[in-house]
Design a protein around this motif. Structure first.
Motif, short mmCIF file in Angstrom:
data_model
loop_
_atom_site.label_atom_id
_atom_site.label_comp_id
_atom_site.label_asym_id
_atom_site.label_seq_id
_atom_site.Cartn_x
_atom_site.Cartn_y
_atom_site.Cartn_z
N LEU A 310 0.83 -1.20 0.00
CA LEU A 310 0.00 0.00 0.00
C LEU A 310 0.86 1.25 0.00
CD1 LEU A 310 -2.81 -0.90 2.58
CD2 LEU A 310 -2.80 -1.24 0.11
N ARG A 311 1.97 1.23 0.72
CA ARG A 311 2.86 2.39 0.74
C ARG A 311 3.49 2.62 -0.62
NH1 ARG A 311 5.75 4.39 5.30
NH2 ARG A 311 5.59 2.36 6.33
N VAL A 312 3.95 1.53 -1.25
CA VAL A 312 4.58 1.64 -2.56
C VAL A 312 3.60 2.20 -3.59
CG1 VAL A 312 5.60 0.32 -4.46
CG2 VAL A 312 6.27 -0.16 -2.10
N CYS A 313 2.36 1.72 -3.55
CA CYS A 313 1.32 2.15 -4.50
C CYS A 313 0.39 3.16 -3.85
CB CYS A 313 0.56 0.94 -5.01
SG CYS A 313 1.57 -0.29 -5.84
N ARG A 314 0.95 4.08 -3.11
CA ARG A 314 0.12 5.02 -2.34
C ARG A 314 -0.76 5.90 -3.22
NH1 ARG A 314 5.17 8.13 0.21
NH2 ARG A 314 5.94 6.00 0.07
N ALA A 315 -0.35 6.17 -4.44
CA ALA A 315 -1.17 7.01 -5.31
C ALA A 315 -2.51 6.35 -5.59
CB ALA A 315 -0.43 7.30 -6.62
N GLN A 316 -2.49 5.07 -5.98
CA GLN A 316 -3.74 4.36 -6.26
C GLN A 316 -4.59 4.20 -5.00
OE1 GLN A 316 -0.78 3.56 -7.27
NE2 GLN A 316 -0.80 3.16 -9.47
N VAL A 317 -3.92 3.97 -3.86
CA VAL A 317 -4.67 3.80 -2.61
C VAL A 317 -5.32 5.12 -2.20
CG1 VAL A 317 -4.48 3.15 -0.18
CG2 VAL A 317 -3.16 1.92 -1.90
N GLN A 318 -4.60 6.23 -2.40
CA GLN A 318 -5.19 7.53 -2.10
C GLN A 318 -6.42 7.78 -2.96
OE1 GLN A 318 -4.81 9.77 0.10
NE2 GLN A 318 -2.75 9.72 0.94
N GLY A 319 -6.37 7.32 -4.21
CA GLY A 319 -7.54 7.47 -5.07
C GLY A 319 -8.76 6.77 -4.50
N ILE A 320 -8.56 5.59 -3.90
CA ILE A 320 -9.67 4.87 -3.26
C ILE A 320 -10.13 5.59 -2.00
CG2 ILE A 320 -10.29 2.74 -2.08
CD1 ILE A 320 -10.17 2.23 -4.97
N PHE A 321 -9.17 5.95 -1.13
CA PHE A 321 -9.52 6.53 0.16
C PHE A 321 -10.16 7.92 0.03
CE2 PHE A 321 -6.21 3.99 2.86
CZ PHE A 321 -7.02 2.87 2.70
N ARG A 322 -9.91 8.62 -1.06
CA ARG A 322 -10.47 9.96 -1.23
C ARG A 322 -11.61 9.99 -2.25
NH1 ARG A 322 -7.42 13.86 1.29
NH2 ARG A 322 -5.37 13.17 1.99
N SER A 323 -12.07 8.82 -2.67
CA SER A 323 -13.16 8.77 -3.64
C SER A 323 -14.49 9.04 -2.96
CB SER A 323 -13.19 7.39 -4.32
OG SER A 323 -13.51 6.38 -3.38
N PRO A 324 -15.48 9.56 -3.71
CA PRO A 324 -16.80 9.81 -3.12
C PRO A 324 -17.45 8.55 -2.55
CG PRO A 324 -16.59 10.96 -5.20
CD PRO A 324 -15.38 10.07 -5.09
#
Length: 651
Positions: A310-324
């Protein structure tokens, strides 16, 4: 070992339901099938192993005297030698169970040991009786659910969900137990309310005349395995608890591969994937496909441990966590989770396992709960991360023509102000030194399917600004001095790319800001690193050094062969572009020059009306991409969202 898929129901016949349940089973290889459709029971069994004896009889499905027995994935040891003679191993397992059942009834189960799953459909005497049983070591699961006056049963939850009269609801008690870190218990609870799993070491016997199962399956007494067989069964069970899609594979997936295939794992497991499923690969490093050749005499590797992935792919994870969609759930505080994840990634401490559990629950909700029921099987077959990304913005765009985000990204994101924003990628032609930046941007905006609106913010990647200014140099033409070659060895490589670890890039940094500033940053970083302080080098040398990009083989020319320096005067460039675009299109827009990668975002320059902290929070998932997407321009627009109930099926 044989693999048998079951699907059926007790109760009055329902046209088309059995066929739908069979079609909705997990996609595997076609095999031999037995189908029974009657007034009291409808049943289908498919042997995907397609294993037969020399006489053509199926090893896993056996039928005799109106009794059908299926033997699922696993092995058995029959202690009743009088059933099949002194050499029961020469008889197919399903036939062993069938003969024993005809003689002993349910008492035959106490004579079987091992990892197995058995189903019996007994129609003798015109009555229907169903027996589902699992050995003490587990083997393949069996699910059942009440539906009206009948009982549904199948090898997969997806098959049971094909019954349109069955409400699709979340078992919140099981969900909260998982989020709190409780280990899975050997009980009948699943993540779906009303759908139960037959626990290991239990059986369920139901008469067709009442159709309704007991609340608790009766205990099943399992005979002890011989010592040499018990170790084998434990090994089988351990492999079956591993990652489903990588089961049996000696190849260790990299972090991006792991997250890309998570929807496939969840689709097969039909529940949020526990961290323990990846135990076989925790200790293995994985070669990143984008790492390229060795640097500094060491292989560049990415961890496969789930939380660190999750840390390595933090950009994609942030997209999930900040999605509506994520922010609308009542199971967690979406903005607080996203901010906590940002802080955790910036620290050197191991990530909490709760981030993994929240992430996999969100994917599970999108795969099974948010999707319309009629699209469930189609989506399951695709297992596409892009389709999962779509769910974050589907409710935000009421128009029939919607722009599509890049694969693995969301079109919509919740800003730190709690409002939803759209990030629309805008394609442009390839930019080369000497190109007029205003012409390139205007050409891309005019060709975009989404016209600009007042209040939009146009984000411009600093890469094309620098290239148009001629601030790029072929890497093979840079003469590296010994000092640059030495200092480059101490640069830490990040998931964003090789950066200054390439000696040619470090040489260009020295030429751009001077040797004195580079040495000062190097000394300060060396003194503070033992105390866990990171980023001191770039804070001293300035954003110009942090913005330097090394060649990327996956990028478009000239970025695949050239070293790109920081752009000149990004503030003035942003103001100039805002004025030119506003005059040319007669729409008041703001412009920001940004440096975005897979580990963070920074606004290098912006016109007066841009909220810089807000823009940074909206670009943390790198929505414009940085490989071959060719979308260095984006439109950021505030949107309104009408959320459907988070745990209801959207129709």
């Amino acid at each position: 070992m044989a693999i048998v898929e079951l699907a059926g129901f007790l109760g009055p016949g329902r046209p088309g339901l059995l066929a739908a349940m069979c079609e909705g089973s997990r996609p595997v290889v076609e095999g031999d099938e037995v189908t029974v459709e009657g007034e009291a029971v409808s049943f289908a069994a498919r042997d995907h192993a397609n294993t037969q004896t020399g006489h053509g009889r199926l090893l896993s499905i056996c039928e005799m005297s109106d009794v059908i027995v299926t033997f699922g994935s696993g092995l058995i040891h029959d202690s009743a030698d009088d059933v099949c003679g002194p050499s029961p191993r020469t008889v197919p397992d399903a036939e062993v169970v069938l003969r024993s059942y005809l003689v002993q009834g349910l008492g035959c189960l106490s004579g079987l040991a091992g990892a197995w799953t058995i189903s019996v459909v007994d129609q003798r005497g015109g009555a229907a009786r169903l027996v589902l049983a699992r050995g003490g070591h587990g083997a393949d699961p069996v699910y059942f659910a009440r539906s009206g006056p009948g009982l549904l049963f199948a090898s997969s939850i997806t098959s049971i969900l094909q019954d349109g009269s069955l409400p699709l609801e979340v078992n919140e008690r099981r969900l909260y137990e998982y989020l709190d870190g409780h280990k899975s218990r050997n009980d009948s609870n699943t993540f779906f309310r009303g759908i139960h799993r037959l626990p290991a070491g239990r059986y369920l016997a139901v008469n067709g005349k009442d159709y309704i199962p007991n609340n608790e399956p009766a205990p099943l007494q399992i005979a002890a395995l011989p010592p040499h067989k018990q170790q084998e069964q434990q090994d089988v069970r351990r492999s079956e608890c591993g990652t489903p899609a990588f089961r049996g594979s000696p190849v260790c997936p990299s972090a991006p591969q792991l997250l890309t295939r998570l929807p496939e794992f969840i689709r097969e497991l039909e529940e949020p994937l526990p961290v323990e499923a990846f135990l076989p690969w925790h200790a293995q490093p994985a070669r990143d496909a984008r790492a390229g050749p060795r640097v500094g005499g060491r292989d560049r590797r990415l961890p496969v441990e789930p939380m660190e992935s999750l840390r390595v792919c933090r950009a994609q994870v942030q997209g999930i966590f900040r999605s509506p969609a994520f922010g609308a759930r009542r199971y967690w505080n979406g903005p607080a989770t996203a901010e906590a994840f940002t802080r955790a990634c910036a620290s050197r401490e191991p990530l909490s396992a709760r981030f993994w559990r929240v992430f996999t629950v969100e994917l599970w909700l999108r795969v099974f709960v948010d999707r319309p029921r009629e699209q469930l099987h189609t989506f399951m077959a695709e297992g596409d991360v892009e389709e999962i990304g779509d769910l974050g913005w589907r409710a935000t765009m009421p128009t029939s023509e919607r722009p599509r985000p890049h694969r693995g990204h969301h079109l919509a994101m919740i800003g730190h102000d709690g409002c939803p924003y759209l990030r629309i990628p805008v394609g442009t032609r390839n930019v080369w030194p000497g190109d007029v930046l205003t012409e390139v941007v205007l050409e891309g905006v005019r060709g975009c399917a989404v016209p600009l609106q007042p209040g939009d913010v146009l984000v411009i990647a600093e890469k094309i600004v620098a290239i148009s200014q001629g601030r790029c140099v072929p890497a093979d033409q840079v003469q590296v001095r010994p000092m640059a070659r030495l200092l480059a060895r101490f640069v830490t490589r990040t998931p964003a790319g090789i950066s200054l670890r390439l000696p040619q890039s470090f040489e260009m940094a020295i030429r751009d800001v001077g040797m004195a500033k580079i040495l000062a940053g190097t000394v300060a970083a060396a003194l503070t690193r033992p105390f866990g302080v990171r980023g001191v080098f770039y804070s001293i040398t300035g954003w110009q050094v942090a913005a330097i990009d090394s060649p990327d083989v996956d990028a478009l020319p000239p970025s695949n062969t050239h070293i790109k320096l920081a752009p000149l005067d990004p503030e003035g460039t942003a103001d100039h572009l805002a004025g030119v675009i506003t005059d040319a299109l007669d729409v008041r827009v703001e412009v920001a020059v940004v440096d975005v990668n897979d580990i963070g975002a920074e606004v290098l320059g912006a016109s007066r009306g841009v909220d810089r902290p807000l823009l940074v929070s909206l670009l943390r998932d790198n929505p414009l991409g940085q490989d071959t997407q060719q979308t260095p321009v984006g439109i950021v627009r505030r949107a309104t969202v009408n959320h459907a109930p988070a745990t209801q099926v959207r129709r």
